[in-house]
Design an enzyme around this catalytic site. Structure first.
Site, PDB file in Angstrom:
ATOM      1  N   SER A 151       4.106 -34.493 -50.670  1.00  0.00           N
ATOM      2  CA  SER A 151       5.296 -35.281 -50.999  1.00  0.00           C
ATOM      3  C   SER A 151       5.832 -36.142 -49.863  1.00  0.00           C
ATOM      4  O   SER A 151       6.504 -37.137 -50.120  1.00  0.00           O
ATOM      5  CB  SER A 151       6.417 -34.381 -51.521  1.00  0.00           C
ATOM      6  OG  SER A 151       6.973 -33.615 -50.488  1.00  0.00           O
ATOM      7  N   LYS A 181      12.206 -33.181 -47.290  1.00  0.00           N
ATOM      8  CA  LYS A 181      12.429 -34.477 -47.945  1.00  0.00           C
ATOM      9  C   LYS A 181      13.271 -35.371 -47.039  1.00  0.00           C
ATOM     10  O   LYS A 181      13.888 -34.924 -46.090  1.00  0.00           O
ATOM     11  CB  LYS A 181      13.174 -34.306 -49.278  1.00  0.00           C
ATOM     12  CG  LYS A 181      12.544 -33.348 -50.257  1.00  0.00           C
ATOM     13  CD  LYS A 181      11.268 -33.858 -50.847  1.00  0.00           C
ATOM     14  CE  LYS A 181      10.702 -32.841 -51.840  1.00  0.00           C
ATOM     15  NZ  LYS A 181       9.337 -33.076 -52.165  1.00  0.00           N
TER      16      LYS A 181
END
Length: 159
Positions: A27, A70
């Site tokens: 990710s 993230k």
């Protein structure tokens, strides 16, 4: 008494100072790839110094036993794009008070706030400062390759 001091010292070190994290999954590619090791400091979250563009480690909103890595795209009050880059029609929302909007740098292969919405600030465990491993990529982390961080009026006022 010595046991108590050692215990307190470990809690303070674990909760307030630093952590070495091995990241997994695609990710955050190309910024962080599978099995990279990063250094995360934990003071910024306590001092409310998390900023847009920072990469953070947070508790997963789906599984409290799992951490996620993230990039902060929006802070409370910010208007963020909730659509994927390939969507024809763009949708937006505002980040509520006490929350942040997180996205992976690999927009095509990331489960993030576009899927689960904004997350509470309290889920942030630390801010990633350095990539430690592999040695050839040691150093500070690059800017967001997605260009999805939108400046707000308050950002412009502080520049």
């Amino acid at each position: 008494m010595n046991f108590f001091l050692l215990f307190l010292q470990e809690i303070i070190k674990k909760e307030f100072f630093l952590a070495f994290i091995q990241c997994s999954g695609p990710s955050m590619e190309p910024t962080i790839v599978n099995e990279d090791i990063v250094f995360s400091e934990r003071m910024s979250r306590h001092l409310c110094k998390i900023q847009k563009g920072d990469i953070v480690i947070a508790k997963s909103p789906f599984d409290p036993n799992m951490n996620i890595c993230k990039r902060v795209i929006g802070l409370e009050g910010d208007k963020v794009c909730t659509s994927s880059p390939s969507d024809l029609f763009k949708t937006h929302t505002y980040v509520p008070k006490g929350h942040v909007w997180l996205e992976g740098d690999n927009l095509r292969n990331s489960t993030d706030s576009r899927n689960y919405g904004p997350i509470p600030y309290a889920l942030i465990r630390g801010r990633v400062c350095l990539k430690l491993w592999p040695p050839h990529s040691f150093g500070t982390l690059s800017e967001s390759p997605t260009e999805r961080i939108i400046k707000t009026q308050s950002d412009s006022d502080s520049d």
